[in-house]
Design a protein around this motif. Structure first.
Motif, PDB file in Angstrom:
ATOM      1  N   VAL A  34       0.864  -1.177   0.000  1.00  0.00           N
ATOM      2  CA  VAL A  34       0.000   0.000   0.000  1.00  0.00           C
ATOM      3  C   VAL A  34       0.900   1.225   0.000  1.00  0.00           C
ATOM      4  N   THR A  58      -1.726  -0.945  -3.951  1.00  0.00           N
ATOM      5  CA  THR A  58      -2.846  -0.058  -3.650  1.00  0.00           C
ATOM      6  C   THR A  58      -2.276   1.351  -3.515  1.00  0.00           C
ATOM      7  N   ILE A  60      -2.775   5.426  -2.817  1.00  0.00           N
ATOM      8  CA  ILE A  60      -3.622   6.366  -2.095  1.00  0.00           C
ATOM      9  C   ILE A  60      -3.046   7.767  -2.233  1.00  0.00           C
ATOM     10  N   HIS A 105      -7.123   4.788  -4.648  1.00  0.00           N
ATOM     11  CA  HIS A 105      -8.046   5.473  -3.737  1.00  0.00           C
ATOM     12  C   HIS A 105      -7.708   6.955  -3.783  1.00  0.00           C
ATOM     13  N   VAL A 109      -6.210   9.276   4.061  1.00  0.00           N
ATOM     14  CA  VAL A 109      -6.203   8.212   5.063  1.00  0.00           C
ATOM     15  C   VAL A 109      -6.510   8.858   6.407  1.00  0.00           C
ATOM     16  N   ASN A 113     -11.014   5.317   8.060  1.00  0.00           N
ATOM     17  CA  ASN A 113     -10.868   4.388   6.935  1.00  0.00           C
ATOM     18  C   ASN A 113      -9.504   3.709   6.844  1.00  0.00           C
ATOM     19  N   LEU A 117      -8.305   0.576   4.312  1.00  0.00           N
ATOM     20  CA  LEU A 117      -7.383   0.835   3.209  1.00  0.00           C
ATOM     21  C   LEU A 117      -6.120  -0.001   3.313  1.00  0.00           C
TER      22      LEU A 117
END
Length: 256
Positions: A34, A58, A60, A105, A109, A113, A117
């Protein structure tokens, strides 16, 4: 997990390294990273983690691409101006290697959430631009038992560290910076400036430290260097390392 012939060819220069080998490459292909922040640090991090064959990513980021980003955020082009960075970064991954799984996304953060995530991550790499996000990410990693690679950048300086605050005796990012910081405490690149090449140096160092974590126990790249902060000074240049001790009163990890 077996790598198909086309992946063996793609990662041949990794596999012939005795310190990484086939087992290390399989570990990278099985990993889920992430990435928090797809900007100056996240851009080279993403390029080298994708190039290394990290199987799931992932991404963000709450911001959109601005013309002023292009001086250092090398995954973006003029055509991306105005687009959400997370979405544009995910498209870059898809063009670069269709075999990788990637999700975006386009948001922040926060306490509400963070766990959702970060769910399922092998590693979190934080290149965000404010302490509030960094502390939330660190605390969540500690609670969820996820290793954290933290990287920061400003002007001609950069810093990178791996943290394992969820492990007994190891420090976390909050042990390093404490409880006092929030989003208003940060200097910004817009205010202070940053040399574009510094983003590349710090981001690739962060990617290297992430690979150490992802291949721990299956390759011989060396230990992940938990709690060691690497400080790079670009003007000299020089690199020095300091150890971040575990804070027995840390609100993030001391109760584990």
């Amino acid at each position: 997990m077996d790598l198909p012939p086309e992946r063996l060819t793609r990662f041949a220069r990794h596999i012939v390294l005795p310190e990484l080998g086939g087992a290390g490459q399989v570990a990278l292909a099985s990993a889920h990273v992430v990435l928090v922040g797809c900007g100056g640090i996240g851009s080279p991090v993403l390029q080298y983690l994708a190039a290394a064959g990290v199987g799931q990513l992932t991404l963000i980021d709450r911001d959109v691409v601005d013309a002023s980003n292009l001086q250092r955020q090398t995954i973006f082009a003029e055509a991306d101006i105005g687009r959400a960075k997370a979405e544009a970064a995910a498209d870059w991954v898809r063009r670069f290697d269709a075999a990788l799984k990637v999700a975006a996304h386009a948001g922040t953060v926060g306490d509400d959430n963070a766990e959702a995530l970060l769910e399922g991550a092998t590693l979190v790499l934080d290149g965000s631009d404010n302490f509030a996000t960094r502390l939330t990410v660190s605390d969540t990693c500690v609670r969820m038992g996820i290793p954290l690679t933290s990287a920061a950048l400003g002007r001609f300086q950069g810093q990178v560290a791996n943290f394992a605050g969820h492990r007994s005796g190891h420090s976390c990012y909050r042990c390093f910076v404490g409880d006092a910081f929030d989003a208003e405490d940060c200097d910004t690149c817009a205010d202070d400036g940053v040399l574009g090449a510094m983003a590349g140096i710090v981001g690739t160092l962060a990617a290297m430290q992430a690979v150490r974590v992802l291949t721990e126990g299956v390759a011989t790249l060396g230990d992940p260097q938990w709690g060691r902060l690497h400080l790079f000074e670009g003007l000299v240049p020089s690199l020095r390392t300091m150890r971040i001790a575990k804070d027995p009163e840390c609100s993030g990890c001391s109760k584990l």
